[in-house]
Design an enzyme around this catalytic site. Structure first.
Site, PDB file in Angstrom:
ATOM      1  N   ARG A   1     -48.073  15.214  25.411  1.00 18.13           N
ATOM      2  CA  ARG A   1     -47.228  14.468  26.068  1.00 18.13           C
ATOM      3  C   ARG A   1     -46.218  14.975  25.058  1.00 18.13           C
ATOM      4  O   ARG A   1     -45.801  15.883  24.340  1.00 18.13           O
ATOM      5  CB  ARG A   1     -47.721  13.072  25.109  1.00 18.13           C
ATOM      6  CG  ARG A   1     -49.275  12.646  26.026  1.00 18.13           C
ATOM      7  CD  ARG A   1     -48.545  11.924  27.134  1.00 18.13           C
ATOM      8  NE  ARG A   1     -49.595  11.166  27.898  1.00 18.13           N
ATOM      9  CZ  ARG A   1     -50.366  12.413  29.063  1.00 18.13           C
ATOM     10  NH1 ARG A   1     -50.000  13.801  28.781  1.00 18.13           N
ATOM     11  NH2 ARG A   1     -51.411  11.319  29.448  1.00 18.13           N
TER      12      ARG A   1
ATOM     13  N   GLU B   1     -39.398  10.791  29.953  1.00 12.57           N
ATOM     14  CA  GLU B   1     -39.237  11.784  31.182  1.00 12.57           C
ATOM     15  C   GLU B   1     -39.243  10.219  32.844  1.00 12.57           C
ATOM     16  O   GLU B   1     -39.739   9.678  32.805  1.00 12.57           O
ATOM     17  CB  GLU B   1     -41.216  12.128  32.044  1.00 12.57           C
ATOM     18  CG  GLU B   1     -41.533  12.892  30.812  1.00 12.57           C
ATOM     19  CD  GLU B   1     -43.008  13.446  30.734  1.00 12.57           C
ATOM     20  OE1 GLU B   1     -44.029  12.976  31.721  1.00 12.57           O
ATOM     21  OE2 GLU B   1     -43.818  14.085  30.287  1.00 12.57           O
TER      22      GLU B   1
ATOM     23  N   HIS C   1     -44.051  18.435  33.823  1.00 14.55           N
ATOM     24  CA  HIS C   1     -45.333  17.414  34.265  1.00 14.55           C
ATOM     25  C   HIS C   1     -46.676  17.659  35.362  1.00 14.55           C
ATOM     26  O   HIS C   1     -46.889  16.954  35.596  1.00 14.55           O
ATOM     27  CB  HIS C   1     -45.249  15.431  33.646  1.00 14.55           C
ATOM     28  CG  HIS C   1     -46.235  15.012  33.207  1.00 14.55           C
ATOM     29  ND1 HIS C   1     -45.880  14.413  31.915  1.00 14.55           N
ATOM     30  CD2 HIS C   1     -47.436  15.799  32.847  1.00 14.55           C
ATOM     31  CE1 HIS C   1     -47.124  14.091  31.936  1.00 14.55           C
ATOM     32  NE2 HIS C   1     -48.275  14.753  31.828  1.00 14.55           N
TER      33      HIS C   1
END
Length: 313
Positions: free
Chosen positions: A232, A261, A279
């Site tokens: 993460r 993000e 991602h």
């Protein structure tokens, strides 16, 4: 089950959306201009929430839905769900483990190769016509490099097995020693970084692991070491990462995840010793469909009075 209200928090996967709509009264949270009105209107019919790695179910949302029975996450990570409130209220929580393990582990190896062998830069070199002016610079081999893994769970173990095929010594850090593995354990992340050429972040995000890769860890990894993050974004202190890379204190970084993000520090864009991905760790058709099947399967099991497929709470 057509009358059961299921609140989908954001667009995730068209297959998942279609499968939910076939079975339930699907409410799309992101399409509502007045979200508070949507929640108030359907507060007594919404019995399930479907979230993902970006949007889950915080305490406020949970408290706004008095009939909520289950939160099903289209993700393995649970950091966007208030697990404490769910436990207190007896709300079930599920996620999608295992089915995405192989894809994420594959991508981690791909990031290592892309970074060490400068594959993205090589591609641009050919496309720009520079090859006609001379050969590309020499890069760094992957085989035999020491790989340190933060978090030896399902994904971390899958990465380790792949790295072993490249004759890489494997080291790891986790909350406890894993008695059933032969890899070398280090009691701190700093010690792990000092003894690794490649440091891979593969642990769950929690208050304990937020910024687990800080300035001290980056300095321990050093100017010849590289960082890979498929965990993460908040695992890594991005401000310190930018400084370490621009100051030459860290050899490189390959990142699939970021702190905020989809916003990425623009200082990283001009660096050739960095690989940046949006991602996409589990981003294959096969895996996303399998994840969707788990989400739907958990909801069907719950509302049919059967055992959950992948219970967390």
């Amino acid at each position: 089950m057509e009358s059961i209200g299921v609140l989908m928090m954001c667009p995730m996967n068209s297959y998942l959306e279609n499968e939910l709509e076939k079975r339930f009264n699907l409410l799309r949270f992101w399409t509502s201009p007045e979200k508070s009105v949507l929640l108030e209107t359907h507060r007594n019919s919404i019995r399930a929430v479907v979230g993902n790695a970006f949007v889950g179910a915080d305490a406020q949302l949970i408290n706004d839905l008095p009939k909520l029975e289950i939160v099903s996450s289209f993700s393995v990570g649970l950091d966007k769900i208030d697990l404490g409130v769910c436990k207190d209220k007896g709300i079930h929580v599920t996620n999608t483990p295992d089915v995405l393990t192989e894809d994420v582990a594959d991508l981690a190896i791909g990031l290592i190769l892309a970074l060490l062998r400068r594959l993205c830069e090589c591609d641009r070199y050919v496309r720009s016509g520079k090859w006609k002016q001379g050969d590309f610079k020499l890069t760094t081999k992957f085989s035999g490099k020491s790989v340190g893994i933060i978090g030896l769970g399902r994904i971390g173990t899958a990465i380790a097995k792949r790295a072993e095929a490249f004759s890489c010594p494997i080291n790891y850090y986790s909350r406890t020693v894993k008695p059933d593995v032969a890899y070398k354990y280090y009691p701190t992340v700093v010690d792990l970084a000092k003894n690794s050429d490649i440091l891979v972040v593969a642990c769950p995000l929690s208050d304990e692991t937020r910024h687990i890769v800080n300035r001290q860890v980056m300095d321990a990894l050093g100017p010849k070491g590289v960082l890979i993050n498929i965990g993460r974004g908040p695992h890594v202190d991005e401000q310190e990462l930018v400084k370490a890379l621009t100051e030459g204190r860290l050899g490189g970084a390959a990142l699939d995840v970021f702190e905020k993000e989809p916003h990425v520090p623009e200082e990283l864009f001009g660096l050739e010793n960095v690989v940046l991905l949006p991602h996409v760790g589990s981003g294959t058709v096969e895996t996303r469909n399998a994840m969707a099947d788990l989400v739907v399967g958990n909801l069907e099991a719950h509302f049919s009075g059967k055992s959950l497929l992948t219970p967390v709470v």
